[in-house]
Design a protein around this motif. Sequence first.
Motif, PDB file in Angstrom:
ATOM      1  N   ILE A   1      11.852   9.437  14.955  1.00  0.00           N
ATOM      2  CA  ILE A   1      12.311  10.743  14.812  1.00  0.00           C
ATOM      3  C   ILE A   1      12.867  11.287  16.086  1.00  0.00           C
ATOM      4  O   ILE A   1      13.982  11.943  16.000  1.00  0.00           O
ATOM      5  N   GLY A   2      12.198  11.138  17.333  1.00  0.00           N
ATOM      6  CA  GLY A   2      12.583  11.799  18.566  1.00  0.00           C
ATOM      7  C   GLY A   2      14.254  11.056  18.850  1.00  0.00           C
ATOM      8  O   GLY A   2      14.889  11.769  19.352  1.00  0.00           O
ATOM      9  N   PHE A   3      14.374   9.789  18.657  1.00  0.00           N
ATOM     10  CA  PHE A   3      15.687   9.362  18.791  1.00  0.00           C
ATOM     11  C   PHE A   3      16.577   9.919  18.011  1.00  0.00           C
ATOM     12  O   PHE A   3      17.745  10.136  18.414  1.00  0.00           O
TER      13      PHE A   3
ATOM     14  N   TRP B   1       2.573   4.936  13.344  1.00  0.00           N
ATOM     15  CA  TRP B   1       2.828   6.177  13.789  1.00  0.00           C
ATOM     16  C   TRP B   1       3.772   6.211  15.284  1.00  0.00           C
ATOM     17  O   TRP B   1       4.679   6.923  15.530  1.00  0.00           O
ATOM     18  N   ILE B   2       3.614   5.123  16.066  1.00  0.00           N
ATOM     19  CA  ILE B   2       4.370   4.951  17.375  1.00  0.00           C
ATOM     20  C   ILE B   2       5.781   4.894  16.866  1.00  0.00           C
ATOM     21  O   ILE B   2       6.543   5.535  17.477  1.00  0.00           O
ATOM     22  N   ALA B   3       6.238   3.909  15.885  1.00  0.00           N
ATOM     23  CA  ALA B   3       7.509   3.669  15.726  1.00  0.00           C
ATOM     24  C   ALA B   3       8.200   4.860  14.794  1.00  0.00           C
ATOM     25  O   ALA B   3       9.476   5.301  15.137  1.00  0.00           O
TER      26      ALA B   3
ATOM     27  N   GLU C   1       0.752  -1.147   0.038  1.00  0.00           N
ATOM     28  CA  GLU C   1      -0.040   0.002  -0.008  1.00  0.00           C
ATOM     29  C   GLU C   1       1.026   1.180   0.048  1.00  0.00           C
ATOM     30  O   GLU C   1       2.014   1.405   0.475  1.00  0.00           O
ATOM     31  N   GLU C   2       0.222   2.316  -0.550  1.00  0.00           N
ATOM     32  CA  GLU C   2       1.019   3.488  -0.841  1.00  0.00           C
ATOM     33  C   GLU C   2       0.542   4.474   0.479  1.00  0.00           C
ATOM     34  O   GLU C   2       1.197   5.893   0.496  1.00  0.00           O
ATOM     35  N   ARG C   3      -0.389   4.213   1.154  1.00  0.00           N
ATOM     36  CA  ARG C   3      -1.012   5.145   2.189  1.00  0.00           C
ATOM     37  C   ARG C   3      -0.806   4.587   3.643  1.00  0.00           C
ATOM     38  O   ARG C   3      -0.722   3.151   3.708  1.00  0.00           O
ATOM     39  N   ILE C   4      -0.535   5.337   4.539  1.00  0.00           N
ATOM     40  CA  ILE C   4      -0.389   4.717   6.031  1.00  0.00           C
ATOM     41  C   ILE C   4      -1.860   4.050   6.490  1.00  0.00           C
ATOM     42  O   ILE C   4      -2.850   4.599   6.125  1.00  0.00           O
ATOM     43  N   PRO C   5      -2.058   2.602   6.737  1.00  0.00           N
ATOM     44  CA  PRO C   5      -3.153   2.051   6.826  1.00  0.00           C
ATOM     45  C   PRO C   5      -3.900   2.201   8.141  1.00  0.00           C
ATOM     46  O   PRO C   5      -3.310   2.998   9.057  1.00  0.00           O
ATOM     47  N   ARG C   6      -4.995   1.868   8.250  1.00  0.00           N
ATOM     48  CA  ARG C   6      -5.541   2.082   9.420  1.00  0.00           C
ATOM     49  C   ARG C   6      -5.301   0.914  10.491  1.00  0.00           C
ATOM     50  O   ARG C   6      -4.930  -0.209  10.146  1.00  0.00           O
ATOM     51  N   GLY C   7      -6.141   1.041  11.735  1.00  0.00           N
ATOM     52  CA  GLY C   7      -6.192  -0.303  12.375  1.00  0.00           C
ATOM     53  C   GLY C   7      -4.704  -0.392  13.217  1.00  0.00           C
ATOM     54  O   GLY C   7      -3.876   0.667  13.538  1.00  0.00           O
ATOM     55  N   TRP C   8      -4.451  -1.718  13.701  1.00  0.00           N
ATOM     56  CA  TRP C   8      -3.083  -1.901  14.115  1.00  0.00           C
ATOM     57  C   TRP C   8      -1.932  -1.462  13.793  1.00  0.00           C
ATOM     58  O   TRP C   8      -1.002  -0.981  14.255  1.00  0.00           O
ATOM     59  N   ARG C   9      -1.892  -1.767  12.174  1.00  0.00           N
ATOM     60  CA  ARG C   9      -0.810  -1.190  11.533  1.00  0.00           C
ATOM     61  C   ARG C   9      -0.717   0.213  11.452  1.00  0.00           C
ATOM     62  O   ARG C   9       0.605   0.805  11.551  1.00  0.00           O
TER      63      ARG C   9
END
Length: 203
Positions: A98-100, A91-93, A78-86
């Motif tokens: 980016i913060g690290f 976003w968490i990763a 897929e080319e877009r950020i999926p919904r659900g657990w993925r």
Amino acid sequence: LLSYAAFLFVGCALVIVRPSIMTWLLFVYCLAEAPAAGPYQALTVWPPGAFAALIGVFSPTAALGAVFLFLFALLVPEERIPRGWRGWAFWIAAIGAIGFLAVHSLYRLLVLGYFSPLDGVHVALSRVMTVAVVIAIVARLLNMGPSVRARFWWVAAAILIGIATNELRQGRESFWPGLFGTLTVIMPLTLMYAIVKRHVIDI
């Protein structure tokens, strides 16, 4: 060096023929793995000037190579950020990476030293994210229909082969790091086969 050149070729080619967040993530992963590891694998070193100029970029990005691979594994094909657990995992990763990267790079710029207190952390982070990649691949395969799984399997196989050969290359107990470093070329070649022959990604 040829195996890392193959990584860069695949990463660049996909961004050119199908620019999207998915292909850019693969490109950044290839970039994080190839330039820093290539000279090391060839038992050479960067010239001092080049090393000083590039280590601030290569070191943190190489440390986050597994994170970029994890993000790619969540999206492809897929080319877009999926919904659900993925989507949540993405976003968490991504925010964590980016913060690290910001803290790691800022410390090097301010202290102007090669070593950082986070050097030990990124090793553990790489291990955790490598396991996360495997879990994400297996979870996606289990939740797919037969026809979709048949296409996605080639990408999954490429990623898992890349992880296995990279772990063997980096293993302290490995007697043939050069051999395993060369075998990492199986990953980009398998990925190209999946794209060109199996049409996993529409190019």
